[in-house]
Write a protein that holds these residues in place. Structure first.
Motif, PDB file in Angstrom:
ATOM      1  N   THR A 238      -1.613  10.005 -24.395  1.00  0.00           N
ATOM      2  CA  THR A 238      -1.471   8.425 -24.162  1.00  0.00           C
ATOM      3  C   THR A 238      -2.306   7.787 -25.644  1.00  0.00           C
ATOM      4  OG1 THR A 238      -3.773   8.312 -23.023  1.00  0.00           O
ATOM      5  CG2 THR A 238      -1.631   8.442 -21.693  1.00  0.00           C
ATOM      6  N   GLY A 239      -2.670   8.631 -26.195  1.00  0.00           N
ATOM      7  CA  GLY A 239      -3.594   8.139 -27.662  1.00  0.00           C
ATOM      8  C   GLY A 239      -5.027   8.082 -27.480  1.00  0.00           C
ATOM      9  N   GLU A 240      -5.688   8.274 -26.291  1.00  0.00           N
ATOM     10  CA  GLU A 240      -6.857   8.065 -25.815  1.00  0.00           C
ATOM     11  C   GLU A 240      -7.791   9.156 -26.533  1.00  0.00           C
ATOM     12  OE1 GLU A 240      -8.385   5.579 -24.123  1.00  0.00           O
ATOM     13  OE2 GLU A 240      -6.369   4.645 -24.223  1.00  0.00           O
ATOM     14  N   ILE A 241      -8.952   9.050 -26.910  1.00  0.00           N
ATOM     15  CA  ILE A 241      -9.886  10.246 -27.378  1.00  0.00           C
ATOM     16  C   ILE A 241     -10.722  10.462 -26.245  1.00  0.00           C
ATOM     17  CG2 ILE A 241     -11.506  10.893 -29.027  1.00  0.00           C
ATOM     18  CD1 ILE A 241      -8.933  10.265 -30.306  1.00  0.00           C
ATOM     19  N   GLU A 242     -10.478  11.612 -25.810  1.00  0.00           N
ATOM     20  CA  GLU A 242     -11.277  11.947 -24.473  1.00  0.00           C
ATOM     21  C   GLU A 242     -11.448  13.552 -24.518  1.00  0.00           C
ATOM     22  OE1 GLU A 242      -8.526  10.213 -21.835  1.00  0.00           O
ATOM     23  OE2 GLU A 242      -7.346  11.856 -21.790  1.00  0.00           O
ATOM     24  N   HIS A 243     -12.330  14.218 -23.363  1.00  0.00           N
ATOM     25  CA  HIS A 243     -12.128  15.314 -23.179  1.00  0.00           C
ATOM     26  C   HIS A 243     -11.526  15.554 -21.865  1.00  0.00           C
ATOM     27  CE1 HIS A 243     -13.902  19.638 -23.112  1.00  0.00           C
ATOM     28  NE2 HIS A 243     -14.262  19.330 -21.785  1.00  0.00           N
ATOM     29  N   PHE A 244     -10.598  16.548 -21.852  1.00  0.00           N
ATOM     30  CA  PHE A 244      -9.873  16.886 -20.620  1.00  0.00           C
ATOM     31  C   PHE A 244     -10.229  18.258 -19.930  1.00  0.00           C
ATOM     32  CE2 PHE A 244      -6.270  18.831 -18.380  1.00  0.00           C
ATOM     33  CZ  PHE A 244      -6.230  18.053 -17.379  1.00  0.00           C
ATOM     34  N   ASN A 245     -10.564  18.393 -18.670  1.00  0.00           N
ATOM     35  CA  ASN A 245     -10.712  19.652 -18.159  1.00  0.00           C
ATOM     36  C   ASN A 245     -10.092  19.879 -16.717  1.00  0.00           C
ATOM     37  OD1 ASN A 245     -11.756  22.366 -18.014  1.00  0.00           O
ATOM     38  ND2 ASN A 245     -13.651  21.706 -18.793  1.00  0.00           N
ATOM     39  N   PHE A 246     -10.061  20.744 -16.147  1.00  0.00           N
ATOM     40  CA  PHE A 246      -9.557  21.176 -14.705  1.00  0.00           C
ATOM     41  C   PHE A 246     -10.225  22.624 -14.452  1.00  0.00           C
ATOM     42  CE2 PHE A 246      -6.712  23.150 -17.679  1.00  0.00           C
ATOM     43  CZ  PHE A 246      -6.290  24.141 -17.233  1.00  0.00           C
ATOM     44  N   CYS A 247      -9.924  22.708 -12.957  1.00  0.00           N
ATOM     45  CA  CYS A 247     -10.354  23.829 -12.400  1.00  0.00           C
ATOM     46  C   CYS A 247      -9.398  24.070 -11.167  1.00  0.00           C
ATOM     47  CB  CYS A 247     -11.778  23.717 -11.844  1.00  0.00           C
ATOM     48  SG  CYS A 247     -12.274  25.270 -10.945  1.00  0.00           S
ATOM     49  N   LYS A 248      -8.788  25.346 -11.496  1.00  0.00           N
ATOM     50  CA  LYS A 248      -7.924  25.428 -10.204  1.00  0.00           C
ATOM     51  C   LYS A 248      -8.553  26.368  -9.168  1.00  0.00           C
ATOM     52  CE  LYS A 248      -3.927  26.662 -12.105  1.00  0.00           C
ATOM     53  NZ  LYS A 248      -3.109  27.437 -12.821  1.00  0.00           N
ATOM     54  N   THR A 249      -8.732  25.840  -8.041  1.00  0.00           N
ATOM     55  CA  THR A 249      -9.440  26.815  -7.166  1.00  0.00           C
ATOM     56  C   THR A 249      -8.433  27.511  -5.892  1.00  0.00           C
ATOM     57  OG1 THR A 249      -9.521  24.965  -5.403  1.00  0.00           O
ATOM     58  CG2 THR A 249     -11.414  25.054  -7.220  1.00  0.00           C
ATOM     59  N   ALA A 250      -7.211  27.189  -6.012  1.00  0.00           N
ATOM     60  CA  ALA A 250      -6.201  27.649  -5.157  1.00  0.00           C
ATOM     61  C   ALA A 250      -6.929  27.430  -3.659  1.00  0.00           C
ATOM     62  CB  ALA A 250      -6.095  29.046  -5.220  1.00  0.00           C
ATOM     63  N   ARG A 251      -7.468  26.393  -3.220  1.00  0.00           N
ATOM     64  CA  ARG A 251      -8.013  26.190  -2.134  1.00  0.00           C
ATOM     65  C   ARG A 251      -9.153  27.335  -1.515  1.00  0.00           C
ATOM     66  NH1 ARG A 251      -2.943  23.891  -1.622  1.00  0.00           N
ATOM     67  NH2 ARG A 251      -2.800  21.915  -1.262  1.00  0.00           N
ATOM     68  N   LYS A 252      -9.712  28.188  -2.427  1.00  0.00           N
ATOM     69  CA  LYS A 252     -10.594  29.071  -1.984  1.00  0.00           C
ATOM     70  C   LYS A 252     -11.921  28.480  -1.517  1.00  0.00           C
ATOM     71  CE  LYS A 252      -8.153  32.659  -4.154  1.00  0.00           C
ATOM     72  NZ  LYS A 252      -8.288  33.787  -5.136  1.00  0.00           N
ATOM     73  N   GLU A 253     -12.664  29.199  -1.051  1.00  0.00           N
ATOM     74  CA  GLU A 253     -14.099  28.690  -0.390  1.00  0.00           C
ATOM     75  C   GLU A 253     -15.032  27.942  -1.186  1.00  0.00           C
ATOM     76  OE1 GLU A 253     -15.919  32.084   1.327  1.00  0.00           O
ATOM     77  OE2 GLU A 253     -14.801  32.147   3.308  1.00  0.00           O
ATOM     78  N   TYR A 254     -14.798  28.284  -2.299  1.00  0.00           N
ATOM     79  CA  TYR A 254     -15.754  27.560  -3.499  1.00  0.00           C
ATOM     80  C   TYR A 254     -15.405  26.142  -3.806  1.00  0.00           C
ATOM     81  CZ  TYR A 254     -13.030  28.629  -7.649  1.00  0.00           C
ATOM     82  OH  TYR A 254     -12.018  28.568  -8.589  1.00  0.00           O
ATOM     83  N   ASP A 255     -14.044  25.610  -3.378  1.00  0.00           N
ATOM     84  CA  ASP A 255     -13.427  24.583  -3.579  1.00  0.00           C
ATOM     85  C   ASP A 255     -14.510  23.391  -3.312  1.00  0.00           C
ATOM     86  OD1 ASP A 255     -10.958  23.040  -4.210  1.00  0.00           O
ATOM     87  OD2 ASP A 255     -11.540  22.250  -2.318  1.00  0.00           O
ATOM     88  N   ILE A 256     -15.159  23.564  -2.003  1.00  0.00           N
ATOM     89  CA  ILE A 256     -15.967  22.498  -1.599  1.00  0.00           C
ATOM     90  C   ILE A 256     -17.058  22.286  -2.686  1.00  0.00           C
ATOM     91  CG2 ILE A 256     -17.567  23.963  -0.440  1.00  0.00           C
ATOM     92  CD1 ILE A 256     -17.674  21.698   1.723  1.00  0.00           C
ATOM     93  N   ALA A 257     -17.451  23.224  -3.336  1.00  0.00           N
ATOM     94  CA  ALA A 257     -18.529  23.027  -4.425  1.00  0.00           C
ATOM     95  C   ALA A 257     -17.820  22.232  -5.514  1.00  0.00           C
ATOM     96  CB  ALA A 257     -18.958  24.453  -4.992  1.00  0.00           C
ATOM     97  N   VAL A 258     -16.807  22.729  -6.010  1.00  0.00           N
ATOM     98  CA  VAL A 258     -16.003  21.852  -6.980  1.00  0.00           C
ATOM     99  C   VAL A 258     -15.874  20.343  -6.640  1.00  0.00           C
ATOM    100  CG1 VAL A 258     -14.044  21.708  -8.465  1.00  0.00           C
ATOM    101  CG2 VAL A 258     -14.903  23.988  -7.810  1.00  0.00           C
ATOM    102  N   CYS A 259     -15.380  20.001  -5.547  1.00  0.00           N
ATOM    103  CA  CYS A 259     -15.357  18.836  -4.909  1.00  0.00           C
ATOM    104  C   CYS A 259     -16.606  17.941  -4.960  1.00  0.00           C
ATOM    105  CB  CYS A 259     -14.514  18.899  -3.626  1.00  0.00           C
ATOM    106  SG  CYS A 259     -12.880  19.229  -3.632  1.00  0.00           S
ATOM    107  N   CYS A 260     -17.757  18.593  -4.585  1.00  0.00           N
ATOM    108  CA  CYS A 260     -19.106  18.168  -4.403  1.00  0.00           C
ATOM    109  C   CYS A 260     -19.478  17.688  -5.919  1.00  0.00           C
ATOM    110  CB  CYS A 260     -19.940  18.809  -3.636  1.00  0.00           C
ATOM    111  SG  CYS A 260     -19.730  18.930  -1.906  1.00  0.00           S
TER     112      CYS A 260
END
Length: 153
Positions: A78-100
């Motif tokens: 979109t032309g914005e200057i930013e830092h993009f990141n992601f984490c694919k958890t596949a709904r595994k147990e540690y997903d709650i830690a990522v959401c928190c």
């Protein structure tokens, strides 16, 4: 593609004060999912003045969640200057830690961070919001809808 959480940071550096508040509160809540986060391998839990890094345990691990206080900025589609990141958890147990972690980050970083997800409340965000509310006294009014970049209502 898989079940994934996304965040965009629009500042090269998060203030030390905001980062300290974030890590302090994540450490408070981490005890609730201690057994779901790896503490022994090369993907083990690490949190300090510059980074947070963790993954699930054994078969319950997937992609490592990491966030840095200082970020490499790039131009987005979109032309914005930013830092993009992601984490694919596949709904595994540690997903709650990522959401928190993302709820806590939004609380401390405010407009500096946008949070989105492939999931909705029923996919696990409701449990993370409830846990943050119970322990940190905020979270139940966090809106993860993809369109708004995550916000507190």
């Amino acid at each position: 593609m898989g079940y994934t959480h996304y965040w965009t940071i629009n500042q090269k550096e998060i203030s030390p004060e905001s980062w300290f508040g974030f890590i302090q509160e994540f450490e408070k809540i981490e005890t609730e999912f201690h057994g779901k986060i790896d503490h022994t391998t090369d993907q083990k839990y690490k949190i300090d003045t510059e980074n947070i890094f963790f993954n699930g345990v054994g078969e319950q691990s997937h992609e490592t969640f990491y966030m840095n206080r200082k970020n490499e900025m790039k131009e987005s589609y979109t032309g914005e200057i930013e830092h993009f990141n992601f984490c694919k958890t596949a709904r595994k147990e540690y997903d709650i830690a990522v959401c928190c972690a993302l709820i806590i980050a939004k609380k401390h970083f405010g407009d500096i961070i946008k949070v989105s997800s492939d999931g909705i409340d029923e996919d696990g965000w409701d449990k993370a919001k409830e846990l943050c509310q119970d322990i940190l006294k905020y979270g139940e009014n966090f809106d993860i809808s993809y369109e708004n970049g995550g916000e507190f209502k």
